[in-house]
Design a protein around this motif. Structure first.
Motif, PDB file in Angstrom:
ATOM      1  N   ARG A 173     -42.975   0.635  60.400  1.00  0.00           N
ATOM      2  CA  ARG A 173     -42.439  -0.679  61.664  1.00  0.00           C
ATOM      3  C   ARG A 173     -41.296  -1.601  60.752  1.00  0.00           C
ATOM      4  N   ASP A 174     -41.627  -1.517  59.450  1.00  0.00           N
ATOM      5  CA  ASP A 174     -40.995  -2.683  59.094  1.00  0.00           C
ATOM      6  C   ASP A 174     -40.403  -1.884  57.518  1.00  0.00           C
ATOM      7  N   GLY A 175     -40.245  -0.750  57.400  1.00  0.00           N
ATOM      8  CA  GLY A 175     -39.440   0.390  56.084  1.00  0.00           C
ATOM      9  C   GLY A 175     -40.198   1.328  55.687  1.00  0.00           C
ATOM     10  N   ALA A 176     -39.627   2.296  54.929  1.00  0.00           N
ATOM     11  CA  ALA A 176     -40.534   3.428  55.375  1.00  0.00           C
ATOM     12  C   ALA A 176     -42.194   3.571  53.656  1.00  0.00           C
ATOM     13  N   VAL A 177     -42.973   4.351  54.413  1.00  0.00           N
ATOM     14  CA  VAL A 177     -44.335   4.112  53.732  1.00  0.00           C
ATOM     15  C   VAL A 177     -44.530   5.809  53.393  1.00  0.00           C
ATOM     16  N   ALA A 178     -44.877   5.399  52.110  1.00  0.00           N
ATOM     17  CA  ALA A 178     -45.018   7.024  51.473  1.00  0.00           C
ATOM     18  C   ALA A 178     -46.506   6.930  50.892  1.00  0.00           C
ATOM     19  N   MET A 179     -47.172   8.083  51.189  1.00  0.00           N
ATOM     20  CA  MET A 179     -48.824   7.907  50.503  1.00  0.00           C
ATOM     21  C   MET A 179     -49.185   9.785  49.686  1.00  0.00           C
ATOM     22  N   MET A 180     -49.398   8.897  48.793  1.00  0.00           N
ATOM     23  CA  MET A 180     -50.259  10.567  48.466  1.00  0.00           C
ATOM     24  C   MET A 180     -52.025  10.167  48.765  1.00  0.00           C
ATOM     25  N   CYS A 181     -52.420  11.421  49.406  1.00  0.00           N
ATOM     26  CA  CYS A 181     -53.734  11.981  49.875  1.00  0.00           C
ATOM     27  C   CYS A 181     -54.709  12.601  49.031  1.00  0.00           C
ATOM     28  N   GLY A 182     -54.776  12.266  48.036  1.00  0.00           N
ATOM     29  CA  GLY A 182     -56.018  12.567  46.766  1.00  0.00           C
ATOM     30  C   GLY A 182     -55.507  14.217  46.546  1.00  0.00           C
ATOM     31  N   THR A 183     -56.379  14.487  45.983  1.00  0.00           N
ATOM     32  CA  THR A 183     -56.426  15.676  44.913  1.00  0.00           C
ATOM     33  C   THR A 183     -58.182  16.153  44.332  1.00  0.00           C
ATOM     34  N   PHE A 184     -57.249  17.571  43.500  1.00  0.00           N
ATOM     35  CA  PHE A 184     -58.534  18.216  43.831  1.00  0.00           C
ATOM     36  C   PHE A 184     -59.451  18.358  41.917  1.00  0.00           C
ATOM     37  N   GLY A 185     -60.688  18.573  42.017  1.00  0.00           N
ATOM     38  CA  GLY A 185     -61.029  18.690  40.090  1.00  0.00           C
ATOM     39  C   GLY A 185     -60.375  18.965  39.206  1.00  0.00           C
ATOM     40  N   ALA A 186     -60.359  18.364  38.128  1.00  0.00           N
ATOM     41  CA  ALA A 186     -59.496  19.177  36.855  1.00  0.00           C
ATOM     42  C   ALA A 186     -59.602  20.845  36.366  1.00  0.00           C
ATOM     43  N   ILE A 187     -59.253  21.513  36.516  1.00  0.00           N
ATOM     44  CA  ILE A 187     -60.265  22.899  35.739  1.00  0.00           C
ATOM     45  C   ILE A 187     -59.870  22.955  34.197  1.00  0.00           C
ATOM     46  N   GLY A 188     -61.692  22.636  33.733  1.00  0.00           N
ATOM     47  CA  GLY A 188     -61.538  22.065  32.273  1.00  0.00           C
ATOM     48  C   GLY A 188     -61.831  20.780  32.199  1.00  0.00           C
ATOM     49  N   GLY A 189     -61.609  19.963  33.188  1.00  0.00           N
ATOM     50  CA  GLY A 189     -61.952  18.649  32.999  1.00  0.00           C
ATOM     51  C   GLY A 189     -60.220  17.888  32.643  1.00  0.00           C
ATOM     52  N   VAL A 190     -60.327  16.206  33.287  1.00  0.00           N
ATOM     53  CA  VAL A 190     -59.059  16.124  33.372  1.00  0.00           C
ATOM     54  C   VAL A 190     -58.871  15.723  32.163  1.00  0.00           C
ATOM     55  N   ARG A 191     -57.370  15.191  30.930  1.00  0.00           N
ATOM     56  CA  ARG A 191     -57.053  15.184  30.019  1.00  0.00           C
ATOM     57  C   ARG A 191     -55.703  15.347  29.932  1.00  0.00           C
ATOM     58  N   PRO A 192     -55.661  14.702  28.777  1.00  0.00           N
ATOM     59  CA  PRO A 192     -53.890  14.099  29.099  1.00  0.00           C
ATOM     60  C   PRO A 192     -52.604  15.428  29.120  1.00  0.00           C
ATOM     61  N   ALA A 193     -51.748  15.504  28.977  1.00  0.00           N
ATOM     62  CA  ALA A 193     -50.774  16.921  28.445  1.00  0.00           C
ATOM     63  C   ALA A 193     -49.274  15.497  28.519  1.00  0.00           C
ATOM     64  N   THR A 194     -48.571  16.517  27.809  1.00  0.00           N
ATOM     65  CA  THR A 194     -47.032  15.471  27.594  1.00  0.00           C
ATOM     66  C   THR A 194     -46.377  16.492  28.995  1.00  0.00           C
ATOM     67  N   ARG A 195     -46.572  17.640  29.886  1.00  0.00           N
ATOM     68  CA  ARG A 195     -44.898  18.407  30.564  1.00  0.00           C
ATOM     69  C   ARG A 195     -46.045  18.387  31.777  1.00  0.00           C
ATOM     70  N   PHE A 196     -45.881  18.113  33.203  1.00  0.00           N
ATOM     71  CA  PHE A 196     -46.559  18.403  34.135  1.00  0.00           C
ATOM     72  C   PHE A 196     -45.690  19.414  34.944  1.00  0.00           C
ATOM     73  N   ARG A 197     -46.788  20.389  35.710  1.00  0.00           N
ATOM     74  CA  ARG A 197     -46.173  21.328  36.640  1.00  0.00           C
ATOM     75  C   ARG A 197     -46.501  21.516  37.975  1.00  0.00           C
ATOM     76  N   MET A 198     -45.977  21.458  38.935  1.00  0.00           N
ATOM     77  CA  MET A 198     -47.103  21.579  40.265  1.00  0.00           C
ATOM     78  C   MET A 198     -46.249  22.217  41.306  1.00  0.00           C
TER      79      MET A 198
END
Length: 222
Positions: A173-198
């Motif tokens: 009502r007082d401005g646009a709102v964005a919400m990210m809604c959750g995710t799935f488990g990482a295949i091979g485990g959560v780990r860092p990377a320098t490039r991400f594609r979705m």
């Protein structure tokens, strides 16, 4: 910010940004994600789901973000954008500092930019088949793209439930709102990377939204 809806520009600057966490519909899947993060020292949530509030200025459609150190990683998520009585479905990444996450999940989300695709789908175009929408992500490892996450929105709590839990109608009502809604488990485990594609795919219309970004690592000065 400039978004694209059906090839038409849409200029919106969200006043609010919410990160919905622990939104899995399957209790076993939620526990799996809790367990994989516990391996990184992250404490379990007090309840599920949770709705973290972060700075709206973190949202970006850019193809590069800056992070401190080498311990951050992305997460593909459906993104809801709402302004007044209008609503759209988009694609985002809840990029998170995993080292800080061990101390505070809320703070770990606040310190990283939140990349998202510029293209959006009108809510009414997909509302009748949300659970068929498919999300996938890849990370670059050793010069090759590796599948990192995949699943459909049927694995996430109904988005209508998350809209209510995140109070999107009231906030918009007082401005646009964005919400990210959750995710799935990482295949091979959560780990860092320098490039991400979705990618987010609507099989009924044989169409997709994609976004790719890189991480520029800033030195971690003690």
């Amino acid at each position: 910010m400039r978004f694209i809806v059906n090839d038409t520009p849409l200029d919106l600057d969200p006043a609010h940004l919410i990160i919905a966490g622990w939104t899995g519909r399957d209790a076993a899947a939620i526990q799996h994600h809790i367990d994989e993060l516990a391996e990184l020292g992250v404490k379990p949530p007090s309840t599920t789901p949770l709705f973290y509030r972060v700075s709206a200025g973190l949202l970006t459609t850019g193809d590069s973000i800056q992070v401190v150190g080498n311990a951050s990683s992305g997460e593909v998520e459906p993104m809801i954008l709402q302004s007044g009585g209008q609503r759209w479905l988009g694609l985002g990444s809840d990029h998170t500092d995993r080292a800080l996450e061990a101390h505070s999940v809320a703070m770990s989300k606040q310190v990283c930019a939140k990349p998202c695709a510029a293209r959006l789908w009108p809510w009414e175009d997909v509302a009748d088949r949300l659970e068929d929408i498919r999300l996938e992500s890849w990370i670059e490892e050793d010069g090759e793209w590796v599948v990192y996450q995949q699943g459909t929105l049927a694995s996430i709590r109904p988005l209508g439930e998350l809209i209510d839990g995140g109070s999107l109608d009231a906030l918009s009502r007082d401005g646009a709102v964005a919400m990210m809604c959750g995710t799935f488990g990482a295949i091979g485990g959560v780990r860092p990377a320098t490039r991400f594609r979705m990618t987010m795919t609507d099989p009924a219309r044989d169409r997709s939204i994609s976004h790719e970004y890189s991480m520029v690592q800033l030195p971690e000065i003690a």
